[in-house]
Design a protein around this motif. Structure first.
Motif, PDB file in Angstrom:
ATOM      1  N   ASN B  95       0.810  -1.227   0.000  1.00 46.89           N
ATOM      2  CA  ASN B  95       0.000   0.000   0.000  1.00 46.89           C
ATOM      3  C   ASN B  95       0.840   1.272   0.000  1.00 46.89           C
ATOM      4  N   ARG B  96       2.152   1.108  -0.056  1.00 49.15           N
ATOM      5  CA  ARG B  96       2.988   2.287  -0.299  1.00 49.15           C
ATOM      6  C   ARG B  96       3.931   2.019  -1.462  1.00 49.15           C
ATOM      7  N   ARG B  98       3.720   2.176  -5.333  1.00 42.62           N
ATOM      8  CA  ARG B  98       2.948   2.557  -6.513  1.00 42.62           C
ATOM      9  C   ARG B  98       3.217   1.631  -7.682  1.00 42.62           C
ATOM     10  N   GLU B 101       0.869  -1.160  -7.202  1.00 44.40           N
ATOM     11  CA  GLU B 101      -0.496  -0.700  -7.475  1.00 44.40           C
ATOM     12  C   GLU B 101      -0.745  -0.572  -8.980  1.00 44.40           C
TER      13      GLU B 101
END
Lengths: 115, 115
Positions: B95-96, B98, B101
């Motif tokens: 979740n940190r 990118r 993601e």
């Protein structure tokens, strides 16, 4: 709260402090309301805790009026005290009353989240 | 859950069931992740509960891949089982990250919430 990521869980938004434009604390977020059709966050329902001469109560703030501030580790609203204290009276069914929601957003000078 | 209003509290989204395109239940929402800079809901973190041969675990679904279904009183995803089970491996700090993601959204054929 997380300071090294842009993602925050709703559990941690609930309870976060809300600050005025002058960076004075005015309350905290009790819960968020999500607009089911669009999936957007519509409101942060703020608990005032008796500030602003209003007695402790819940008050819906348009989510777009809040901005996360990393330094304060909370949310800053761009709404003024006058705007907040002068918000239209709510009935219990305000959250299914688009007329009320329209008046509220007009009062705050903001477009509706549904627009 | 509320059926007479479009607004739903995050407390009630957490715990809501998630259904596949075939309307079979595949899990439930554990919590939402909000992108602080934009204020948009980024992910619903789904708990699979051991479906799909994956063992019980949490799995981030792009919020935009879910649609509230009034009849089911839950959320329907447009992602297929193959997409879900084939999602890129996550590290703990996903979740940190990118890059991760971006790979995840590419895999799901969706634009990133940050775009």
């Amino acid at each position: 709260m997380d300071t090294d990521t842009n993602l925050i869980t709703t559990d941690r938004v609930n309870g976060a402090n809300v600050y005025g434009a002058d960076r004075e604390k005015i309350g905290h977020i009790d819960h968020l309301l999500i607009d089911k059709p669009s999936g957007n966050v519509a409101y942060a329902v703020m608990n005032y805790g008796g500030f602003l001469g209003m007695g402790a109560e819940e008050h819906p703030l348009p989510w777009k009026s809040l901005r996360y501030d990393r330094e304060l580790d909370g949310y800053v609203t761009n709404l003024t005290n006058d705007q907040l204290t002068g918000a239209p009276e709510r009935s219990e069914d305000w959250n299914r009353n688009r007329d009320y929601e329209t008046r509220l957003h007009d009062h705050y000078g903001m477009p509706g989240y549904w627009a």
